[in-house]
Design an enzyme around this catalytic site. Structure first.
Site, short mmCIF file in Angstrom:
data_model
loop_
_atom_site.label_atom_id
_atom_site.label_comp_id
_atom_site.label_asym_id
_atom_site.label_seq_id
_atom_site.Cartn_x
_atom_site.Cartn_y
_atom_site.Cartn_z
N CYS A 1 0.85 -1.19 0.00
CA CYS A 1 0.00 0.00 0.00
C CYS A 1 0.89 1.25 0.00
O CYS A 1 1.60 1.50 -0.96
CB CYS A 1 -0.97 -0.04 1.17
SG CYS A 1 -2.21 1.26 1.16
N ASP B 1 -9.39 -3.15 -7.00
CA ASP B 1 -8.92 -2.10 -6.09
C ASP B 1 -9.56 -0.78 -6.49
O ASP B 1 -9.18 -0.17 -7.49
CB ASP B 1 -7.40 -2.00 -6.15
CG ASP B 1 -6.80 -1.11 -5.07
OD1 ASP B 1 -7.49 -0.20 -4.59
OD2 ASP B 1 -5.63 -1.35 -4.70
N HIS C 1 -7.92 -4.31 -3.01
CA HIS C 1 -6.77 -3.71 -2.34
C HIS C 1 -6.47 -4.51 -1.07
O HIS C 1 -7.36 -5.01 -0.40
CB HIS C 1 -7.08 -2.26 -1.98
CG HIS C 1 -5.90 -1.51 -1.45
ND1 HIS C 1 -4.89 -1.04 -2.26
CD2 HIS C 1 -5.54 -1.16 -0.18
CE1 HIS C 1 -3.98 -0.42 -1.53
NE2 HIS C 1 -4.36 -0.49 -0.26
#
Length: 282
Positions: free
Chosen positions: A173, A236, A269
């Site tokens: 991330c 995502d 994600h």
């Protein structure tokens, strides 16, 4: 087995100590001992990697600004030297998921080092307030983070157990974006693996947000000094598929045939984060 243990979390007076003492205290064993509560799934069954056959430790070393930068280290027992992987956390800092990733790498024969980039302000790991976490993360600017990576590389370079000419970097991330930035900056890095890090500003980003996020990975494709493998999720919502396609095109245009992003169509994600609801088992 050599294992340095940590207490079961932070007391209220330990959450925001002074800038310099925090680095020393954390290195003494005060990393948050659990998983980040802000996104911990109650139904999660995280992978738990033991430390049998490993040396694990909390340490600290000087950053360019004089801060004693804490880091978690896991490596195989023995004198080595071992190839090294720098592990860059998500916005939640060094918590049990990141430490477990380090131990997994150590079980595979690598030494893993996870610096605590955010603790100059406060350790975000024990916090549940996402706005507070985002404020802490926003304070860690590009030059500070690159300085911390430089300090980590310097520290690795003087460790007898480290194969200092074989150093890679991986991150998740927020840390995935840092991977692209670091490989573009440091020729001593031999490879990078970026997990779902933002590649370019959001379509609705303000000018301030665009400026704060620079340099963006899509602008660094031609500056990469080693191969980078990106692992991204097709579901995502924060990183649209067209930005992934644009990054792959930028890599091709820059002649970086050794770098690419693999898009997992059904993955959201955070699909690697086994303590979160977003986890997808391989």
């Amino acid at each position: 087995m050599t294992l340095i243990t940590r207490p079961e979390g932070l007391s209220p007076d330990q959450i925001a100590p002074s800038r310099r003492s925090l680095g020393v205290a954390t290195a003494g064993g005060l990393f948050f001992a659990a998983y980040a509560p802000a996104v911990l799934s109650q139904s999660a069954q995280p992978i738990a990697t033991d430390a049998a056959g490993l040396v694990t430790a909390d340490t600290a070393y000087p950053a360019p600004d004089g801060f004693a930068l804490p880091a978690y280290v896991a490596r195989p027992e023995g004198s080595g030297p071992f190839p090294v992987v720098i592990v860059v956390s998500e916005i939640f800092g060094v918590h049990e998921y990141i430490r477990d990733v380090c131990r997994r790498l150590a079980k595979a024969g690598y030494a893993a080092v996870a610096p605590a980039f955010f603790v100059r302000v406060q350790d975000p790991a024990p916090l549940s307030d996402m706005q507070a976490i985002q404020r802490i993360v926003a304070a860690a600017g590009y030059e500070q983070v690159m300085g911390d990576i430089s300090a980590t590389l310097d520290w690795i370079g003087v460790q007898s157990w480290a194969k200092a000419d074989r150093v890679g970097i991986t991150g998740f991330c927020w840390g995935g974006k840092v991977v692209w930035q670091a490989v573009a900056r440091f020729p001593t890095l031999d490879a990078g693996v970026a997990w779902y890090g933002r590649l370019s500003p959001a379509a609705n980003a303000t000018d301030d947000q665009k400026a704060a996020g620079r340099p963006w990975p899509i602008d660094l494709a031609g500056e990469l000094k080693a191969p980078v493998l990106g692992l991204y999720g097709g579901q995502d919502s924060g990183i649209p598929n067209d930005t992934v396609e644009a990054m792959n095109e930028a890599l091709k245009a820059a002649g970086r045939t050794d770098s690419q992003i693999i898009l997992y169509d059904d993955a959201p994600h955070g699909f690697h984060a086994d303590y979160r609801a977003s986890y997808r088992e391989a």
